[in-house]
Design an enzyme around this catalytic site. Structure first.
Site, mmCIF file in Angstrom:
data_model
loop_
_atom_site.group_PDB
_atom_site.id
_atom_site.type_symbol
_atom_site.label_atom_id
_atom_site.label_comp_id
_atom_site.label_asym_id
_atom_site.label_seq_id
_atom_site.Cartn_x
_atom_site.Cartn_y
_atom_site.Cartn_z
ATOM 1 N N ASN A 197 0.816 -1.218 0.000
ATOM 2 C CA ASN A 197 0.000 0.000 0.000
ATOM 3 C C ASN A 197 0.851 1.269 0.000
ATOM 4 O O ASN A 197 0.451 2.291 -0.522
ATOM 5 C CB ASN A 197 -0.972 -0.001 1.190
ATOM 6 N N HIS A 231 -4.869 -5.127 10.533
ATOM 7 C CA HIS A 231 -5.282 -5.457 9.164
ATOM 8 C C HIS A 231 -6.136 -6.713 9.072
ATOM 9 O O HIS A 231 -6.085 -7.428 8.072
ATOM 10 C CB HIS A 231 -4.054 -5.584 8.257
ATOM 11 N N HIS A 288 3.069 -5.798 10.634
ATOM 12 C CA HIS A 288 4.459 -5.626 11.051
ATOM 13 C C HIS A 288 4.794 -6.565 12.197
ATOM 14 O O HIS A 288 4.951 -6.177 13.353
ATOM 15 C CB HIS A 288 4.719 -4.166 11.434
HETATM 16 FE FE FE2 Z 1 1.444 -2.397 4.161
#
Ligand code: FE2
Ligand code: NAG
Ligand code: NAG
Ligand code: NAG
Ligand code: NAG
Length: 434
Positions: free
Chosen positions: A205, A298, A327
């Site tokens: 993204n 996410h 992450h």
């Molecule tokens: Fe990302």
């Protein structure tokens, strides 16, 4: 007597606590500071290389001027260049920013597993690269969501120690986030590694820098990180595939259309139908948004793409899927359709390169049955494929700047476990679907 017993109890209790408590990472580190370092305008900068079809490598670099030639001189001994290749140049404007000249030059045919010396634009220092081997063993390093912080620096130093042949990056490179000169500092940060081994990337993204009605978001990424898409008959730099040793690697685009009527879906079907598992027994797929993710971050973002494409990947017996975006690190069992499946793919989320946004600490409890290992730390993976059936996967956590092997597992290919024969018909059926 009582005292020593008490001490023993306390020590035991501490041991139990430290063994069961999760490693807690310090907060994110600062973005690296790059002092201004003016170079002659024709000086090659931000050199990185990528695979460009069988026995060919694309060399990419940037010059401040528009006149230096897109020429690479190369050979197998230092300062003795026996071949020359001429490539193409591009550049882009982005609001007030104007990029340097970006040169892309493909060299080859090259010998496998061989050290080459090269120079860009007839100027500047000599670089070295090693081509990948044509046979097993072959080693990939893997880490996504890199950015350019002091953690990134540690991750890169550790990747550099792992004697890899090709780096795989499942999206989110520079975290330039519209500030274009950060693409340049990222290029400089990567050069010591990416000028020596092919770096194969797909978009995340953070590569989307859209300005409505003004700029296609992928302009900076596509201009700088040209991947071998036309070499794999794809019409977009956002998805492509390549072979290295006995491995077929497919890079998908989480941010390109992926519905059943999209170009990407059609291309993927065509690409899968051409994979010859006798030639490339291992099949890997990378994209940015994970499908199997038990982190709070996410959640569910990859569901739509998963619904469309997972049946295809399952029918084709994909061995491993690498994703980023979250992450942290997580490894699944072999799975399909949300459940464990001995002929499904192992999903590995490895968005732990060390970017400025820091780690995703919160996990869903209880840990789902398909999830084997999860940890919120920065690090990188090392995937050493020994032969057509066995590969060693290791995840190195950056623990306080030490390179610690934290997760390690032998993975048997689906080729080795007999799944291919079983599912031959399934793939054929899906491929002929309209
Ligand atoms: Fe990302
Ligand atoms: C850069 O590319 C353009 C065409 O895209 C070409 O006309 C020009 O000569 C190239 N510049 C150099 C220095 O090769
Ligand atoms: C340069 O390389 C060529 C071909 O590999 C070799 O024949 C030649 O001897 C080399 N020259 C020098 C000066 O090393
Ligand atoms: C790409 O398409 C051409 C023409 O159809 C074909 O010859 C070639 O083998 C294809 N390459 C790949 C990598 O699929
Ligand atoms: C493949 O590699 C594994 C691990 O090194 C080894 O145990 C196995 O015997 C190898 N298989 C073949 C067919 O060489």
């Amino acid at each position: 007597m009582m005292d020593s017993k008490l001490v023993l109890v306390v020590v035991l209790a501490l041991l139990v606590v430290s063994a069961s408590s999760k490693y807690v990472r310090p907060p994110p580190r600062k973005t690296l500071h790059f002092p201004w370092d003016p170079k002659p305008s024709s000086y090659p900068q931000q050199v990185h290389i990528s695979l460009a079809g069988a026995k060919h490598i694309r060399i990419t670099w940037v010059t401040s001027d528009r006149y230096s030639p897109s020429i690479v001189e190369y050979g197998t001994s230092s300062k003795n260049y026996t071949s020359t290749a001429r490539g193409e140049n591009t550049s882009y404007k982005y609001l007030l920013y104007r990029s340097g000249t970006i040169h892309h030059t493909v060299i080859g045919p090259l010998h496998d597993d061989t050290l080459y010396f090269y120079r860009c634009g007839r100027e500047g220092p000599e670089f070295q690269l090693k081509t990948p081997p044509s046979q097993f063993p072959v080693t990939f390093s893997v880490a996504g969501d890199l950015g350019q912080t002091e953690w990134t620096k540690t991750t890169l130093a550790h990747i550099d120690q792992c004697k890899y042949d090709v780096h795989l990056l499942p999206g989110d490179l520079s975290y330039a986030d519209y500030i274009q000169h950060r693409w340049d500092t990222f290029g400089e940060l990567l050069q010591p590694l990416a000028s020596r081994r092919p770096w194969m990337v797909t978009q995340g993204n953070h590569e989307m820098e859209n300005i409505p009605f003004l700029k296609d978001g992928f302009l900076p990424y596509n201009s700088r990180w040209k991947m071998p898409y036309s070499e794999s008959n794809s019409t977009s730099n956002l998805y492509y595939s390549f072979d290295v040793a006995g491995v077929h690697v497919i890079m998908l685009g989480s941010y390109a259309d992926y519905d059943k009527y999209s170009d990407q879906y059609r291309w993927l079907k065509a690409d899968l139908s051409k994979v010859n598992r006798r030639r490339t027994p291992w099949l890997l797929v990378l994209f940015h948004m994970p499908w199997y993710n038990s982190n709070e971050a996410h959640q569910g973002e990859g569901d739509e793409m998963m619904e469309t494409m997972e049946p295809l990947l399952h029918a084709a017996c994909v061995d491993i899927v690498f994703a980023g975006h979250v992450h942290a690190y997580e490894r699944s069992k072999r799975v399909f359709n949300g459940r464990s499946d001995r002929c499904g793919a192992v999903h590995i989320t490895i968005g732990d390169g060390g970017n400025k946004e820091g780690l995703a600490h919160e996990y869903k409890e209880p840990q789902p049955g398909w999830s084997v290992f999860r940890e919120a730390s920065f690090g990188h993976g090392e995937f050493k494929i020994m032969n057509s059936t066995h590969a060693l996967w290791r995840w190195h956590r950056n623990d306080d700047d030490q390179r610690v092997t934290s997760d390690q597992v032998w993975i048997i290919s689906l080729f080795g476990s007999g799944c291919l024969l079983k599912k031959n018909g399934e793939l054929r059926k899906i491929l002929v679907e309209p």
